[in-house]
Design an enzyme around this catalytic site. Structure first.
Site, PDB file in Angstrom:
ATOM      1  N   ALA A  25     -34.656  15.088  18.428  1.00 33.00           N
ATOM      2  CA  ALA A  25     -36.054  15.396  18.699  1.00 33.00           C
ATOM      3  C   ALA A  25     -36.458  14.650  19.969  1.00 33.00           C
ATOM      4  O   ALA A  25     -35.872  13.607  20.296  1.00 33.00           O
ATOM      5  CB  ALA A  25     -36.910  14.960  17.523  1.00 33.00           C
TER       6      ALA A  25
ATOM      7  N   GLY B  74     -32.169  15.210  15.343  1.00 29.00           N
ATOM      8  CA  GLY B  74     -32.592  16.586  15.094  1.00 29.00           C
ATOM      9  C   GLY B  74     -31.578  17.614  15.595  1.00 29.00           C
ATOM     10  O   GLY B  74     -31.535  18.740  15.089  1.00 29.00           O
TER      11      GLY B  74
ATOM     12  N   GLU C 251     -29.137  17.904  12.856  1.00 23.04           N
ATOM     13  CA  GLU C 251     -29.826  18.603  11.764  1.00 23.04           C
ATOM     14  C   GLU C 251     -29.980  20.091  12.059  1.00 23.04           C
ATOM     15  O   GLU C 251     -29.837  20.932  11.171  1.00 23.04           O
ATOM     16  CB  GLU C 251     -31.199  17.943  11.540  1.00 23.04           C
ATOM     17  CG  GLU C 251     -31.052  16.508  11.021  1.00 23.04           C
ATOM     18  CD  GLU C 251     -32.344  15.717  11.057  1.00 23.04           C
ATOM     19  OE1 GLU C 251     -32.957  15.628  12.139  1.00 23.04           O
ATOM     20  OE2 GLU C 251     -32.751  15.191  10.009  1.00 23.04           O
TER      21      GLU C 251
ATOM     22  N   GLU D 174     -31.341   7.875  14.271  1.00 24.99           N
ATOM     23  CA  GLU D 174     -32.781   7.580  14.175  1.00 24.99           C
ATOM     24  C   GLU D 174     -33.046   6.133  13.787  1.00 24.99           C
ATOM     25  O   GLU D 174     -34.083   5.568  14.128  1.00 24.99           O
ATOM     26  CB  GLU D 174     -33.446   8.513  13.145  1.00 24.99           C
ATOM     27  CG  GLU D 174     -33.512   9.975  13.563  1.00 24.99           C
ATOM     28  CD  GLU D 174     -32.327  10.814  13.104  1.00 24.99           C
ATOM     29  OE1 GLU D 174     -31.264  10.241  12.804  1.00 24.99           O
ATOM     30  OE2 GLU D 174     -32.480  12.035  13.060  1.00 24.99           O
TER      31      GLU D 174
HETATM   32  N1  CO8 Z   1     -35.570  12.714  23.631  1.00 25.73           N
HETATM   33  C1  CO8 Z   1     -36.043  12.728  24.899  1.00 25.73           C
HETATM   34  N2  CO8 Z   1     -35.266  12.589  25.997  1.00 25.73           N
HETATM   35  C2  CO8 Z   1     -33.948  12.415  25.796  1.00 25.73           C
HETATM   36  C3  CO8 Z   1     -33.372  12.390  24.507  1.00 25.73           C
HETATM   37  C4  CO8 Z   1     -34.248  12.542  23.382  1.00 25.73           C
HETATM   38  N3  CO8 Z   1     -33.798  12.568  22.107  1.00 25.73           N
HETATM   39  N4  CO8 Z   1     -32.050  12.178  24.640  1.00 25.73           N
HETATM   40  C5  CO8 Z   1     -31.795  12.100  25.960  1.00 25.73           C
HETATM   41  N5  CO8 Z   1     -32.948  12.238  26.657  1.00 25.73           N
HETATM   42  C6  CO8 Z   1     -33.111  12.210  28.117  1.00 25.73           C
HETATM   43  C7  CO8 Z   1     -32.978  10.786  28.656  1.00 25.73           C
HETATM   44  O1  CO8 Z   1     -34.203  10.094  28.508  1.00 25.73           O
HETATM   45  C8  CO8 Z   1     -32.629  11.066  30.095  1.00 25.73           C
HETATM   46  O2  CO8 Z   1     -33.784  11.446  30.785  1.00 25.73           O
HETATM   47  P1  CO8 Z   1     -34.059  10.802  32.277  1.00 25.73           P
HETATM   48  O3  CO8 Z   1     -32.893  11.301  33.106  1.00 25.73           O
HETATM   49  O4  CO8 Z   1     -35.363  11.403  32.662  1.00 25.73           O
HETATM   50  O5  CO8 Z   1     -34.049   9.336  32.110  1.00 25.73           O
HETATM   51  C9  CO8 Z   1     -31.753  12.310  30.006  1.00 25.73           C
HETATM   52  O6  CO8 Z   1     -32.042  12.919  28.739  1.00 25.73           O
HETATM   53  C10 CO8 Z   1     -30.277  11.990  30.038  1.00 25.73           C
HETATM   54  O7  CO8 Z   1     -30.031  11.033  29.033  1.00 25.73           O
HETATM   55  P2  CO8 Z   1     -29.229   9.663  29.315  1.00 25.73           P
HETATM   56  O8  CO8 Z   1     -29.440   9.212  30.725  1.00 25.73           O
HETATM   57  O9  CO8 Z   1     -29.594   8.708  28.236  1.00 25.73           O
HETATM   58  O10 CO8 Z   1     -27.724  10.199  29.156  1.00 25.73           O
HETATM   59  P3  CO8 Z   1     -26.463   9.354  28.703  1.00 25.73           P
HETATM   60  O11 CO8 Z   1     -25.303  10.268  28.917  1.00 25.73           O
HETATM   61  O12 CO8 Z   1     -26.442   8.003  29.307  1.00 25.73           O
HETATM   62  O13 CO8 Z   1     -26.676   9.131  27.095  1.00 25.73           O
HETATM   63  C11 CO8 Z   1     -27.220   9.836  24.868  1.00 25.73           C
HETATM   64  C12 CO8 Z   1     -26.675  10.227  26.256  1.00 25.73           C
HETATM   65  C13 CO8 Z   1     -26.261   8.869  24.180  1.00 25.73           C
HETATM   66  C14 CO8 Z   1     -27.330  11.111  24.054  1.00 25.73           C
HETATM   67  C15 CO8 Z   1     -28.599   9.143  25.028  1.00 25.73           C
HETATM   68  O14 CO8 Z   1     -29.422   9.996  25.845  1.00 25.73           O
HETATM   69  C16 CO8 Z   1     -29.334   8.934  23.737  1.00 25.73           C
HETATM   70  O15 CO8 Z   1     -29.032   7.997  23.007  1.00 25.73           O
HETATM   71  N6  CO8 Z   1     -30.335   9.804  23.407  1.00 25.73           N
HETATM   72  C17 CO8 Z   1     -31.160   9.647  22.248  1.00 25.73           C
HETATM   73  C18 CO8 Z   1     -30.432  10.063  21.003  1.00 25.73           C
HETATM   74  C19 CO8 Z   1     -31.314   9.873  19.781  1.00 25.73           C
HETATM   75  O16 CO8 Z   1     -31.732   8.778  19.459  1.00 25.73           O
HETATM   76  N7  CO8 Z   1     -31.612  10.988  19.051  1.00 25.73           N
HETATM   77  C20 CO8 Z   1     -32.440  10.959  17.904  1.00 25.73           C
HETATM   78  C21 CO8 Z   1     -33.852  11.272  18.285  1.00 25.73           C
HETATM   79  S1  CO8 Z   1     -35.007  11.106  16.933  1.00 25.73           S
HETATM   80  C22 CO8 Z   1     -34.761  12.522  16.034  1.00 25.73           C
HETATM   81  O17 CO8 Z   1     -33.994  13.364  16.382  1.00 25.73           O
HETATM   82  C23 CO8 Z   1     -35.563  12.619  14.814  1.00 25.73           C
HETATM   83  C24 CO8 Z   1     -35.505  14.018  14.229  1.00 25.73           C
HETATM   84  C25 CO8 Z   1     -36.360  14.138  13.022  1.00 25.73           C
HETATM   85  C26 CO8 Z   1     -37.809  14.339  13.366  1.00 25.73           C
HETATM   86  C27 CO8 Z   1     -38.436  14.886  12.126  1.00 25.73           C
HETATM   87  C28 CO8 Z   1     -39.898  14.597  12.048  1.00 25.73           C
HETATM   88  C29 CO8 Z   1     -40.397  15.041  10.640  1.00 25.73           C
END
Ligand code: CO8
Length: 258
Positions: free
Chosen positions: A65, A109, A112, A132
């Site tokens: 998400a 997400g 999921e 998460e």
């Molecule tokens: N949300 C927003 N932006 C994201 C996300 C995300 N989940 N993941 C990556 N991005 C963005 C980064 O911020 C970055 O943007 P920018 O270039 O503007 O800084 C761009 O994508 C590229 O990402 P990275 O530079 O971080 O790329 P890397 O190759 O270094 O890393 C990763 C890749 C490991 C995937 C890393 O981006 C990461 O850890 N992302 C987050 C993963 C995460 O925590 N996901 C879970 C999110 S919470 C969720 O999904 C909850 C769902 C349930 C909600 C239900 C509500 C009822």
């Protein structure tokens, strides 16, 4: 509806829905989720579509998400909007078969979303995770429930409590995905599999999907009875006559979804 965060292509009875927010690794923001729901609904209603494939890029199926969109929300905001409550329901309720073709990250997400599809084919670079916990929250689109059913309690707890990623080999070994293919071949294989499904009688396809899904919701005895009665009901269809006649006559069946 004109889409900005997904690309939809329909060919040979297969609807491919490609998540397309490369700058955010296909993070699921409200616009993307609304567009995805609409595309699934349209595909369900389109007689030309017999199977759906949901995919992302080689780097990310979806990295979860959208954290930036969620970060400042309050409890009242998320509970009032029932965040992600109904938004995935078109996929959850789809009667047509759905395949997730996953390359790269399928996190939170994203994992999921893949699990909401009927089955997952992944590339050898796929990484699944429910990270998460690292954000001070937990999964919210079924991750605690579905991952546990896919891979069992021990591995699901490990994933949810540590936030670690699972690679493609472990995902196949654990039953999360049905097959692993080289990343460059992912769409070719996914389309081939979807094509095979599209050739079948869509009556028996829906019946098989209903019966497998029922196994999650009921006791074994009830599920077995449900399956047997659905099997019996297939004998009211022309496709059962055609399928069995074709076998006896040593030819390919010509199903008409009747
Ligand atoms: N949300 C927003 N932006 C994201 C996300 C995300 N989940 N993941 C990556 N991005 C963005 C980064 O911020 C970055 O943007 P920018 O270039 O503007 O800084 C761009 O994508 C590229 O990402 P990275 O530079 O971080 O790329 P890397 O190759 O270094 O890393 C990763 C890749 C490991 C995937 C890393 O981006 C990461 O850890 N992302 C987050 C993963 C995460 O925590 N996901 C879970 C999110 S919470 C969720 O999904 C909850 C769902 C349930 C909600 C239900 C509500 C009822």
């Amino acid at each position: 509806m004109a889409y900005e965060t997904i690309i939809v292509e329909i060919a040979d009875h297969i609807c491919v829905i490609k998540l397309n927010r490369p700058s955010a690794l296909n993070a699921l923001n409200s616009q993307l989720v609304a567009e995805l729901g609409d595309a699934v609904r349209q595909a369900e209603a389109n007689d030309k579509v017999r199977c759906m494939v949901i995919t992302g890029s080689e780097k990310a199926f979806a990295a979860g998400a959208d954290i930036t969109e969620m970060a400042d929300k309050s409890f009242v905001d998320v509970v009032s909007d029932d965040l992600f409550g109904a938004s995935m329901s078109p996929l959850q309720e789809a009667r047509k078969p759905t395949i997730a073709a996953v390359a790269g990250y399928a996190l939170g997400g994203g994992c999921e979303l893949a699990m909401l599809c009927d089955f997952i084919i992944c590339a050898d670079n796929a990484k699944f995770g429910q990270p998460e916990i690292n954000l001070g929250v937990i999964a919210g689109i079924g991750g605690t429930q579905r991952l546990t059913r896919f891979v069992g309690k021990s591995k699901a707890m490990d994933m949810h409590l540590t936030g670690r990623f699972m690679d493609a080999e472990e995902a196949e070994r654990s039953g999360l995905v049905s097959r692993v293919v080289p990343v460059k071949k992912l769409m070719e294989v996914a389309l081939e599999v979807a094509g095979k499904i599209a050739e079948k009688s869509q009556i028996s396809i829906k019946a098989a999907k209903d019966a497998v899904n029922r196994s999650y919701e009921t006791t074994l005895a009830e599920g077995l009875l449900f399956e047997r009665r659905v099997f019996h009901s297939m004998f009211a269809t022309e496709d059962q006559k055609e399928g069995m006649a074709a076998f006896v006559e040593k030819r390919e069946p010509q199903f008409r979804d009747k």
